[in-house]
Each structure stands twice: as C-alpha cells, then as structure tokens.
Write an enzyme that holds these catalytic residues in place. Structure first.
Site, mmCIF file in Angstrom:
data_model
loop_
_atom_site.group_PDB
_atom_site.id
_atom_site.type_symbol
_atom_site.label_atom_id
_atom_site.label_comp_id
_atom_site.label_asym_id
_atom_site.label_seq_id
_atom_site.Cartn_x
_atom_site.Cartn_y
_atom_site.Cartn_z
ATOM 1 N N GLU A 48 12.787 4.993 -7.440
ATOM 2 C CA GLU A 48 11.678 5.815 -6.947
ATOM 3 C C GLU A 48 11.370 6.954 -7.905
ATOM 4 O O GLU A 48 10.214 7.238 -8.211
ATOM 5 C CB GLU A 48 12.015 6.394 -5.563
ATOM 6 C CG GLU A 48 11.942 5.396 -4.431
ATOM 7 C CD GLU A 48 10.571 4.743 -4.313
ATOM 8 O OE1 GLU A 48 9.569 5.365 -4.668
ATOM 9 O OE2 GLU A 48 10.516 3.580 -3.895
ATOM 10 N N CYS A 194 -6.199 -3.199 -3.500
ATOM 11 C CA CYS A 194 -7.087 -2.041 -3.317
ATOM 12 C C CYS A 194 -6.920 -1.104 -4.522
ATOM 13 O O CYS A 194 -6.467 0.029 -4.414
ATOM 14 C CB CYS A 194 -6.754 -1.321 -2.010
ATOM 15 S SG CYS A 194 -8.027 -0.131 -1.555
ATOM 16 N N CYS A 201 -11.764 -6.771 -2.108
ATOM 17 C CA CYS A 201 -11.886 -6.751 -0.647
ATOM 18 C C CYS A 201 -11.872 -8.146 -0.047
ATOM 19 O O CYS A 201 -11.338 -8.347 1.040
ATOM 20 C CB CYS A 201 -13.166 -6.020 -0.230
ATOM 21 S SG CYS A 201 -13.185 -4.303 -0.785
ATOM 22 N N CYS A 204 -8.360 -9.165 0.786
ATOM 23 C CA CYS A 204 -7.530 -8.096 1.356
ATOM 24 C C CYS A 204 -7.266 -8.362 2.843
ATOM 25 O O CYS A 204 -8.206 -8.576 3.604
ATOM 26 C CB CYS A 204 -8.241 -6.753 1.184
ATOM 27 S SG CYS A 204 -7.317 -5.388 1.905
ATOM 28 N N CYS A 210 -11.533 -2.370 7.675
ATOM 29 C CA CYS A 210 -11.773 -1.370 6.638
ATOM 30 C C CYS A 210 -13.232 -0.920 6.616
ATOM 31 O O CYS A 210 -14.129 -1.751 6.441
ATOM 32 C CB CYS A 210 -11.376 -1.957 5.283
ATOM 33 S SG CYS A 210 -11.667 -0.818 3.941
HETATM 34 FE FE1 SF4 Z 1 -9.322 -1.590 -0.116
HETATM 35 FE FE2 SF4 Z 1 -10.579 -1.872 2.194
HETATM 36 FE FE3 SF4 Z 1 -11.273 -3.387 0.158
HETATM 37 FE FE4 SF4 Z 1 -8.903 -3.739 1.349
HETATM 38 S S1 SF4 Z 1 -10.892 -4.083 2.232
HETATM 39 S S2 SF4 Z 1 -9.306 -3.728 -0.867
HETATM 40 S S3 SF4 Z 1 -8.392 -1.637 1.903
HETATM 41 S S4 SF4 Z 1 -11.483 -1.170 0.255
#
Ligand code: SF4
Length: 336
Positions: A48, A194, A201, A204, A210
């Site tokens: 870390e 992200c 997105c 994701c 989101c």
């Molecule tokens: Fe980021 Fe939202 Fe896109 Fe996912 S959906 S990559 S959290 S902006």
C-alpha cells in the site's frame, strides 16, 4: 459541511450493484502478487505504501525487494534507515520510507495492530492506508477512498463531492461481508474501467446505477486537482577524484535521509558553492517532482585534499543525482 444525501442504492449485500461489482472483480481482478499468494498484513502495508504514489510496474520490484529484506516490522527496526533508503532509491517520495522506518521502530517488535483506529495512530499511516489494511488484512468494515474511488463515486453521483461526502458515500456503499474485496474492487474498476480518460461505460458493471454514464461527458467528474508546478533554478557541483564523488547528506522533506551532490539555489548560495573551486559548466538537467520543476546547471571540479569522497553506490541517492552523475560520465567520455 453535512454529508449530502446518498445515491439511491440500498446497502443490502445482495443488491445488484454490490454483487455485480464483486462478480466483476472475481472474474477480472489483475493477478497481483498479493492476490495470488498469501501475504502477511505487514507485506500488504508495504504494498500500500509503495503503490500509493508509484506506478504498479515500477513499484512491484521495490515491494519484492523490501519485503524480502524486511519480512517483519522487527526486521526493519533492527536495521538502519539508511539501508532502507538504499533499497528505496529511485522509488521517489522518500518521506514514505522515513515514516515506514519510524513506524517499525514505534512497534517495538510487535506486529501491526488489527484495527483501523490503532493503525491510524502509527507514523505515516493516513485514513486511506489504515482502511486498506484494516479491511484487506483484518476484515474490518471500513471504506477506502483513494483517487480511483473518488473518480468512481463522483461519476456514480455525477457531482463534485467534498472529501467528507466521498467518505460518506464510500461507507454507504461498502459490502460488509467482503469489505477488503469490495475496497479492492472499487479501486480496480477505477484503474481498469472508469479511467480518468475514456471510461469504458459499456463494459462497466455499475453502468445501470451510474448518473455520469448517461451524460455526454463522464470525464467531467471529478474536478481536476491543481498540479501547478513551481519552477526552481539551481546549481549542482560534481566534485570527483580517485575515491569517488563529494556527496552530502540531504535535509528536508523531499530528499531528507538521502545523499546528494553539493547543491545550491539563489545567487549568494551558488557563489558560495563554487567559491575556491576551478569549476567549469558541463550542462543542464531538468527534473520534475510533483509540484516542482528543477532546471539545474551542472558544474564539475576536481577534488582537493579536504574533500571526503564516496562511491555513489555506497549511499542512497535520489534519481536526480543519478541523472547528474550520468551527465558527468557522458561529458567525461566525450572529452577523453
Ligand atoms: Fe465510470 Fe459510471 Fe462509466 Fe462505470 S458507468 S465507467 S462508473 S462513468
């Protein structure tokens, strides 16, 4: 400021955003050494601290080297700070190494404490590191907020949030069954999907929850932090002889604990640095720290009988000094 209202996400661990992210993590997490083998809490702490301000590819060899040399805090406490800095040289942000050494001494032979609150009392351990170790090594339900989590949560909310709002949101989202994995999953999605530029997105697992995903520009969150650099003009004198180079113990927060070539900023100091030396200019070196850009004029001079010379490999040196020594070596070979 009071924390803002949380996003419309239930905290139940079987909620799709919880399971979706953990499933994604279970299938997509990078096989980092501490994920594919059992590591001790101390080794997690080393990772870390090293990887907070150093890129993964650069930091991993340092982690391997330092954990082998110091498998426990007691092993580090039994050695010198200078030997730790020798292993750390080139990794940057040397205050981390000095604080790590202080932490090992402060433990007095004991292992790391197990709770967030007790970890937070140790030298060099801030809220992020305490939460990372408490959750990943000891299973405590505390949420980590680093740059990746900041970006993911700001985009989920499509808002510019304060630090306390971010911590509040991260805590509200935390999966209490697998807090360590959840924290890693939030950071991993920020690293791999992200991303600061061009978030992916469509791949994701958080997309359906989101707010930024429906905007034309998810990159607008979070607000960019100012990284204005101050420009510093300085002079370095390379004094060499048969025994090596004239090196001084550096002071100060940035490079304290390391050794370096004689250095000066400011007209009077530079005049003093060169006084009594038959010095000639051999070139310029530029070097960036996070908030400072150094333009360094390099001089060389032969040593005199009062100079105590050292071999550069015998002491911890910053990358900046190694760069200057390379310039000096190139200059010497061009002249010969
Ligand atoms: Fe980021 Fe939202 Fe896109 Fe996912 S959906 S990559 S959290 S902006």
């Amino acid at each position: 400021m009071a924390p803002s209202v949380a996003i419309a996400i239930t905290l139940h661990p079987s909620h799709p955003i919880m399971t979706g992210l953990l499933e994604w993590f279970d299938q997509n997490a990078r096989p980092l050494p501490w994920r594919v083998q059992k590591v001790t809490p101390w080794e997690s702490l080393l990772a870390e601290i090293i990887l907070q301000q150093t890129r993964m590819e650069t930091g991993l060899p340092y982690w391997e080297r330092i954990r082998k040399a110091y498998p426990t805090p007691a092993a580090l406490a039994a050695d010198t700070e200078e030997n730790l800095l020798l292993l750390w040289q080139g990794c940057g942000y040397y205050a981390r190494a000095r604080n790590l050494y202080k932490l090992a001494i402060c433990l007095e032979g004991a292992d790391l404490p197990h709770s967030y609150d007790a970890l937070l009392q140790l030298p060099g351990i801030g809220p992020y590191t305490a939460a990372a170790i408490a959750s990943m090594a000891f299973g405590e339900a505390v949420a980590c907020v680093d740059g990746n989590v900041r970006r993911v949560i700001s985009r989920l909310r499509a808002e510019h949030l304060t630090e306390s709002e971010l911590q509040h949101e991260a805590t509200a989202l935390l999966n209490h069954q697998r807090p360590g994995d959840w924290n890693q999953a939030m950071m991993e999605i920020g690293s791999l999907v992200c991303t600061p530029r061009k978030p992916n997105c469509s791949h994701c697992p958080l997309q359906s929850k989101c707010n930024a995903a429906t905007s034309s520009n998810p990159e607008q969150w979070p607000l960019k932090r100012s990284t204005k650099q101050v420009h510093v003009n300085a002079t370095v004198l390379v004094v060499s002889g048969k025994g090596g180079f004239l090196l001084e113990a550096r002071q100060g927060r940035t490079l304290g604990g390391l050794w370096g070539l004689p250095y000066a900023e400011g007209e009077v100091e530079i005049t003093n640095l060169l006084r009594g030396r038959d010095a000639s200019q051999i070139g310029q070196v530029k070097h960036d720290f996070t908030h400072k850009r150094f333009n360094i004029t390099v001089y060389k001079s032969k040593s005199n009988s009062d100079d105590i010379l050292r071999q550069p490999d015998s002491v911890p040196l910053a990358t900046l000094d190694r760069k200057i020594l390379n310039l000096h070596k190139e200059y010497q070979s061009e002249q010969s």
